[in-house]
Write an enzyme that holds these catalytic residues in place. Sequence first.
Site, PDB file in Angstrom:
ATOM      1  N   GLY A  17       1.315 -10.172  -7.345  1.00  0.00           N
ATOM      2  CA  GLY A  17       0.109  -9.507  -7.833  1.00  0.00           C
ATOM      3  C   GLY A  17       0.336  -8.036  -8.129  1.00  0.00           C
ATOM      4  O   GLY A  17      -0.125  -7.515  -9.152  1.00  0.00           O
ATOM      5  N   CYS A  18       1.053  -7.370  -7.259  1.00  0.00           N
ATOM      6  CA  CYS A  18       1.300  -5.933  -7.446  1.00  0.00           C
ATOM      7  C   CYS A  18       2.185  -5.683  -8.664  1.00  0.00           C
ATOM      8  O   CYS A  18       1.997  -4.701  -9.379  1.00  0.00           O
ATOM      9  CB  CYS A  18       1.918  -5.343  -6.183  1.00  0.00           C
ATOM     10  SG  CYS A  18       0.793  -5.443  -4.764  1.00  0.00           S
ATOM     11  N   THR A  19       3.134  -6.573  -8.896  1.00  0.00           N
ATOM     12  CA  THR A  19       3.995  -6.447 -10.071  1.00  0.00           C
ATOM     13  C   THR A  19       3.180  -6.653 -11.347  1.00  0.00           C
ATOM     14  O   THR A  19       3.311  -5.883 -12.306  1.00  0.00           O
ATOM     15  CB  THR A  19       5.164  -7.436  -9.996  1.00  0.00           C
ATOM     16  OG1 THR A  19       5.936  -7.138  -8.819  1.00  0.00           O
ATOM     17  CG2 THR A  19       6.052  -7.347 -11.228  1.00  0.00           C
TER      18      THR A  19
END
Length: 153
Positions: free
Chosen positions: A43-45
């Site tokens: 998700g952060c990527t």
Amino acid sequence: MLHAGEKAPLFALPDQNGQTVALEDFIGKRVVVYFYPKDNTPGCTRQACAFAAALDRYQALGVPVIGISKDSVASHARFAEKHNLPFILLSDPELQAIQAYDVWQEKKLYGKVSMGVVRTTYLIGPDGTIEKVWEKAKPDTNAAEILEYLANV
């Protein structure tokens, strides 16, 4: 969670290159400050890559983008290099900004309770007050939602 109209807490943290970046450096312009849980997670990527893909539009509006997590400077450097992230990533292992912006909260995952960063994005106005908050920001749509907001103000 902090709210629109509140004074944005000041911070000064090292970026992915080890250079100190302070919120005060951006007084006089809007700035996006987004908090995310961890470098190189799915998700952060996706969220970081969405900001990177839209960065030219943010730059055209004169709005810098800053990502903050508790990861180390070295982790941020690897993350930025691996995914060609051309914006500021700040390291906050002591949770100074993370706690000041009230994004260090209890989280539940598969019935397990732990403390962690709740994905949140703040748009800070030119006067240093919080203009808008995106709580529980969605990694795939957050960058576009902010641009849509900026296009209509």
